[in-house]
Scaffold this active site. Structure first.
Site, PDB file in Angstrom:
ATOM      1  N   ASN A 207       1.072  -1.134   0.092  1.00  0.00           N
ATOM      2  CA  ASN A 207       0.151  -0.009  -0.093  1.00  0.00           C
ATOM      3  C   ASN A 207       0.636   1.141   0.342  1.00  0.00           C
ATOM      4  O   ASN A 207       1.699   1.555   1.085  1.00  0.00           O
ATOM      5  CB  ASN A 207      -0.952  -0.044   1.309  1.00  0.00           C
ATOM      6  N   ASP A 208       1.261   1.697  -1.412  1.00  0.00           N
ATOM      7  CA  ASP A 208       1.308   2.995  -1.105  1.00  0.00           C
ATOM      8  C   ASP A 208       1.406   4.223  -0.442  1.00  0.00           C
ATOM      9  O   ASP A 208       1.926   5.317   0.076  1.00  0.00           O
ATOM     10  CB  ASP A 208       2.232   3.845  -2.736  1.00  0.00           C
ATOM     11  N   GLY A 209       0.297   4.378  -0.063  1.00  0.00           N
ATOM     12  CA  GLY A 209      -0.904   5.086   1.341  1.00  0.00           C
ATOM     13  C   GLY A 209       0.099   4.763   2.651  1.00  0.00           C
ATOM     14  O   GLY A 209      -0.015   5.682   3.628  1.00  0.00           O
ATOM     15  N   MET A 210       0.838   4.625   3.027  1.00  0.00           N
ATOM     16  CA  MET A 210       1.621   4.173   4.303  1.00  0.00           C
ATOM     17  C   MET A 210       3.352   4.217   3.738  1.00  0.00           C
ATOM     18  O   MET A 210       3.597   4.057   4.837  1.00  0.00           O
ATOM     19  CB  MET A 210       1.879   2.065   4.097  1.00  0.00           C
ATOM     20  N   ASN A 211       3.034   4.938   2.998  1.00  0.00           N
ATOM     21  CA  ASN A 211       4.601   5.651   2.756  1.00  0.00           C
ATOM     22  C   ASN A 211       5.676   6.087   4.003  1.00  0.00           C
ATOM     23  O   ASN A 211       6.943   6.383   3.499  1.00  0.00           O
ATOM     24  CB  ASN A 211       4.497   6.533   1.666  1.00  0.00           C
TER      25      ASN A 211
END
Length: 168
Positions: free
Chosen positions: A46-50
């Site tokens: 999940n790129d939103g967890m970067n």
């Protein structure tokens, strides 16, 4: 898996077997943070967890379940290849990971999603937002690493926490 393939590491090119490449990837993946969970780096799937682990200390509970599954499945492949030391390593790491998930991933009613670099949880009942994340709950069941029967007695609670009355 014995066929030699070319892999690229940075600027260098190396010929190795697919089996050896998988072993190297697993060894790289078994780097853990202070809670004994896999480091999330700049995000898992999940790129939103970067930003969770942008300083190198954030950990992912979901990634723990996924890594457990990889370790358990690769145990059989290593056994076929006669790599008994790696069979033992995979089994040892999987058991340790499962214990760490139970000790540090369980929030009392569901599994947390992650820990930020500063050690604060994400996907916890104590969070004002993102109190529960579906992927950690799903993979606790899919991987078999979740608490035995937790998915049975908690499933309704997880569903009600994930969806409001309008199922949005």
């Amino acid at each position: 898996m014995r066929t030699r393939i070319t892999i690229f590491i940075g600027q260098s090119e190396q010929a190795t077997s697919l089996y050896d490449h998988c072993v190297r990837a697993i060894l790289r993946g078994i780097s853990f943070g202070e809670h004994g969970l896999p480091l999330i780096g700049s995000g898992d799937w999940n790129d939103g967890m970067n930003v969770v682990g942008e300083k190198g200390k954030g950990e992912s509970v979901w990634l723990g379940f996924f890594l457990y599954e990889v370790l358990m499945r690769f145990t059989e492949i290593a056994r076929v290849y006669g790599d008994l030391p790696f069979v033992e390593r995979c089994q040892t790491e999987a058991l340790k990971l499962r214990r760490n998930i139970e000790q540090n991933g369980w929030d009392g009613e569901w599994y947390r999603r992650a820990y930020f670099d500063d050690g604060s949880p994400l996907g916890s009942a104590s969070n004002p937002e993102c109190q529960i994340d579906s992927i950690a709950q799903s993979w606790s069941v899919l991987s078999g690493a979740g608490m035995p029967n937790a998915h049975v007695w908690q499933w309704k609670r997880w569903i009600s926490a994930l969806f409001d009355g309008t199922m949005r």
